[in-house]
Design an enzyme around this catalytic site. Structure first.
Site, PDB file in Angstrom:
ATOM      1  N   ASP A  44      25.375  42.563   5.067  1.00 33.98           N
ATOM      2  CA  ASP A  44      26.786  42.530   4.712  1.00 33.98           C
ATOM      3  C   ASP A  44      27.296  41.989   3.147  1.00 33.98           C
ATOM      4  O   ASP A  44      28.062  42.652   2.833  1.00 33.98           O
ATOM      5  CB  ASP A  44      27.855  41.080   5.669  1.00 33.98           C
ATOM      6  CG  ASP A  44      27.575  41.592   7.023  1.00 33.98           C
ATOM      7  OD1 ASP A  44      26.937  42.390   7.489  1.00 33.98           O
ATOM      8  OD2 ASP A  44      28.327  41.027   7.776  1.00 33.98           O
ATOM      9  N   HIS A 150      23.870  38.183  16.306  1.00 33.04           N
ATOM     10  CA  HIS A 150      23.511  39.559  16.028  1.00 33.04           C
ATOM     11  C   HIS A 150      22.222  39.676  16.962  1.00 33.04           C
ATOM     12  O   HIS A 150      21.494  40.852  17.036  1.00 33.04           O
ATOM     13  CB  HIS A 150      22.782  40.071  14.820  1.00 33.04           C
ATOM     14  CG  HIS A 150      24.001  40.002  13.758  1.00 33.04           C
ATOM     15  ND1 HIS A 150      24.384  38.835  13.080  1.00 33.04           N
ATOM     16  CD2 HIS A 150      24.744  41.003  13.273  1.00 33.04           C
ATOM     17  CE1 HIS A 150      25.492  39.112  12.044  1.00 33.04           C
ATOM     18  NE2 HIS A 150      25.603  40.479  12.166  1.00 33.04           N
ATOM     19  N   ASP A 332      24.474  29.302  56.248  1.00 30.36           N
ATOM     20  CA  ASP A 332      23.888  29.394  54.978  1.00 30.36           C
ATOM     21  C   ASP A 332      22.415  28.202  55.011  1.00 30.36           C
ATOM     22  O   ASP A 332      21.907  28.068  53.838  1.00 30.36           O
ATOM     23  CB  ASP A 332      24.579  28.961  53.742  1.00 30.36           C
ATOM     24  CG  ASP A 332      25.208  27.703  54.117  1.00 30.36           C
ATOM     25  OD1 ASP A 332      24.844  26.924  54.801  1.00 30.36           O
ATOM     26  OD2 ASP A 332      26.014  27.456  53.099  1.00 30.36           O
ATOM     27  N   GLY A 333      22.141  27.787  56.176  1.00 27.92           N
ATOM     28  CA  GLY A 333      20.664  26.947  56.285  1.00 27.92           C
ATOM     29  C   GLY A 333      20.799  25.732  55.665  1.00 27.92           C
ATOM     30  O   GLY A 333      19.658  25.015  55.686  1.00 27.92           O
ATOM     31  N   ASP A 334      22.154  25.106  55.519  1.00 25.33           N
ATOM     32  CA  ASP A 334      22.088  23.795  54.835  1.00 25.33           C
ATOM     33  C   ASP A 334      22.661  22.888  55.642  1.00 25.33           C
ATOM     34  O   ASP A 334      23.056  21.811  55.068  1.00 25.33           O
ATOM     35  CB  ASP A 334      22.557  23.859  53.436  1.00 25.33           C
ATOM     36  CG  ASP A 334      24.239  24.271  53.397  1.00 25.33           C
ATOM     37  OD1 ASP A 334      24.501  24.680  54.407  1.00 25.33           O
ATOM     38  OD2 ASP A 334      24.527  24.053  52.159  1.00 25.33           O
ATOM     39  N   GLY A 418      41.715  24.505  59.908  1.00 25.09           N
ATOM     40  CA  GLY A 418      40.414  25.281  59.889  1.00 25.09           C
ATOM     41  C   GLY A 418      40.360  26.522  60.863  1.00 25.09           C
ATOM     42  O   GLY A 418      39.715  27.525  60.414  1.00 25.09           O
ATOM     43  N   THR A 426      32.191  26.114  67.605  1.00 26.78           N
ATOM     44  CA  THR A 426      32.043  25.236  66.593  1.00 26.78           C
ATOM     45  C   THR A 426      31.911  23.617  67.035  1.00 26.78           C
ATOM     46  O   THR A 426      31.887  23.337  68.259  1.00 26.78           O
ATOM     47  CB  THR A 426      33.530  25.242  65.627  1.00 26.78           C
ATOM     48  OG1 THR A 426      34.649  24.748  66.506  1.00 26.78           O
ATOM     49  CG2 THR A 426      33.780  26.778  65.506  1.00 26.78           C
ATOM     50  N   ASP A 486      25.323  26.174  68.159  1.00 25.05           N
ATOM     51  CA  ASP A 486      25.913  25.913  66.908  1.00 25.05           C
ATOM     52  C   ASP A 486      25.417  24.584  66.156  1.00 25.05           C
ATOM     53  O   ASP A 486      25.474  23.595  66.760  1.00 25.05           O
ATOM     54  CB  ASP A 486      27.435  26.012  66.795  1.00 25.05           C
ATOM     55  CG  ASP A 486      28.244  25.771  65.850  1.00 25.05           C
ATOM     56  OD1 ASP A 486      28.089  26.567  64.919  1.00 25.05           O
ATOM     57  OD2 ASP A 486      28.674  24.738  65.345  1.00 25.05           O
ATOM     58  N   GLY A 488      26.839  22.890  63.696  1.00 29.31           N
ATOM     59  CA  GLY A 488      27.883  21.857  63.830  1.00 29.31           C
ATOM     60  C   GLY A 488      28.175  21.121  64.948  1.00 29.31           C
ATOM     61  O   GLY A 488      28.354  19.897  64.784  1.00 29.31           O
TER      62      GLY A 488
END
Length: 507
Positions: A44, A150, A332-334, A418, A426, A486, A488
């Site tokens: 430059d 850059h 989601d397995g958690d 929900g 559930t 389930d 939950g």
């Protein structure tokens, strides 16, 4: 907006006269000449320098100004590289030209700004020119300190840290470089190097403001966005402009001057505000409850409740692997991880909490679910427990009918917000099974009621294995992934059984 990686390959290539013409159009206005702002890079300096000399030969009144505020390269013989501060020079000088300042005054003001400006950045990944691999490598647990616009690597590799830790590291260096002290005022620019998300940029901007103001350095302006990028580089720069006594007010006036530049992030939102919101942590400390309400528990009843909740928390912690397994494939397995956090938080709460009022205990647990569990499960439990708390706050006794009313209130709240209902596979299937059983045997001996409610919780969870998922994450996947209970529903059965059996053992 500028992109340094592109500019490095484009701006130096056309004839210098064309380059000068482009820059001249930005800065001539009514100033009686042309100010060429040159980023402090060898290419430059050479190309724009040649253009300036050609312009002088052609009889054009022209001044050049090499700008560079990079702290990482500040010890080089030619000084620091030009980083995002270059954009501020365009804004300052352009505003002065529009206001009719003469060329010499504009240049002198820009020189003062350059003396009081410093930038330092960091990146998590390098950019890559189209069709080519990344320009340098960074390990997943490292960051590049002082990377250039850059695409060039920085001066050191440092270990990954949190946003707060990274901002603290950068600002400690910048503040030291500018020799800032308590009471100083600054304008802050947080520059997105290309691939940093809006969420990350907002967090970084907030951490920057907090750090400076915690050191009694007043942040008058914050400009954040894609101002000078390096293609898709995942990183950011922080630039501080010291608003000193001699020129600070003028700098602010020029930065605030209106512009039609689409990428300029200045505006009302960038201006300091001294009123209203302080910080998120202070806002979150407020307690919605005004006073204890509902029936109170005797010392013996409090001990029983503490033991029952302890049993529930412990079973959630022990069941982590089981619940994660049930949650895999259709979720989601958690689920186990999330409820384990809840269990640990409950145990910590029980060490010091007063359990005199059930309504308060349920409310506290709803807050714990919201803050310690998080995610969908945290929202579900928080809603249910807060609704149960409200049911107890208007009750007159701690009888089985009151507990049934609280359970039904929880079911209604979870279903309302929900969208799920009993039969949708559930946790509501477990809660509903227990509620229906309590209705049928509410007049029986307490021990019999507790036993039947515990059995109902188990049956309710088992029944979900043959149900079609119509709500929750399980409803998004093929039915082949929902052959087991389930997660939950089983979790609710586990803590309900733990509570009910703990109470039964004391009767």
């Amino acid at each position: 907006m500028l992109d340094g990686a592109v500019a490095g390959g484009v701006f130096a290539s056309p004839p210098t006269g064309h380059v000068l013409y482009g820059i001249a159009q930005l800065h001539k206005y009514n100033s009686g000449g042309v100010l060429v702002i040159i980023g402090n890079y060898t290419g430059d300096r050479l190309n724009f320098g040649k253009a300036i000399e050609k312009a002088k030969i052609a009889g054009i009144k022209v001044e050049g100004l090499i700008v560079g505020e990079d702290v990482a390269s500040s010890k080089n013989k030619t000084g620091g590289r030009s980083m995002v501060g270059e954009v501020l020079f365009y804004k300052l000088c352009g505003a002065m030209a529009l206001k009719g300042y003469d060329l010499e005054t504009i240049r002198k003001t820009a020189v003062e700004a350059n003396k009081n400006m410093a930038t330092l950045g960091v990146c998590l990944s390098a950019c890559s020119l189209p069709g080519q691999p990344p320009l340098f490598e960074i390990s997943p647990d490292e960051m590049e300190l002082g990377a250039g616009v850059h695409g060039e690597a920085g001066i050191a590799k440092v270990k990954m840290g949190t946003a707060k830790e990274i901002v603290k590291m950068l600002l400690a260096i910048i503040v030291g470089h500018l020799k800032l002290s308590r009471g100083d005022r600054v304008a802050v620019t947080v520059d997105n190097l290309g691939g940093t998300s809006f969420l990350e940029m907002n967090i970084i901007s907030a951490e920057t403001k907090d750090y400076l103001e915690n050191h009694d350095i007043t942040v008058e302006r914050v400009y954040a966005g894609h101002l000078k990028t390096s293609l898709e580089m995942h990183g950011f720069q922080i630039c501080l402009l010291l608003l000193n006594k001699e020129h600070g007010d003028l700098f602010l006036e020029l930065l605030d001057a209106p512009t039609s530049a689409a990428a300029w992030t200045g505006g009302e939102i960038s201006v300091r505000s001294d009123g209203g919101h302080v910080d998120d942590e202070s806002l979150l400390k407020g307690d919605v409850r005004k006073a204890a309400s509902g029936p109170s528990l005797s010392a013996k009843q409090q001990d029983l409740l503490r033991e029952s909740l302890t049993s529930a928390a412990e079973v959630l912690i022990k069941s982590e692997a089981l619940l994660n397994k049930l949650d895999s494939g259709c979720g989601d397995g958690d689920c186990g991880n999330t409820l384990k956090k809840f269990g640990h938080a409950i145990l910590a709460y029980l060490k010091t909490a007063s359990l005199e009022y059930v309504s308060n205990v349920l409310w506290d647990l709803s807050e714990i679910a919201e803050t310690d569990m998080g995610g969908t499960s945290g929202g579900i439990y928080s809603l249910g427990l807060s609704a149960a708390s409200q049911a107890f706050s208007i009750a007159t006794s701690n009888s089985v009918p009151t507990w049934l009313s609280a359970l039904e209130s929880a079911i209604q709240a979870i279903s309302k917000y929900g969208g799920a209902e009993p039969g949708d596979r559930t946790m509501l299937d477990t809660l509903h099974a227990v509620a229906e059983t309590l209705k049928k045997c509410i007049e029986e001996e307490l021990l019999a009621v507790l036993k039947k409610a515990a059995e109902a919780a188990d049956h309710g969870a088992k029944a979900t294995a043959s149900m079609v998922a119509r709500a929750g994450r399980a409803s998004y996947v093929a039915s082949g992934y929902t052959q087991q209970e389930d997660a939950g529903a089983r979790a609710a059965a586990l803590w309900l059984q733990a509570i009910l059996c703990s109470i039964a053992s004391k009767i």
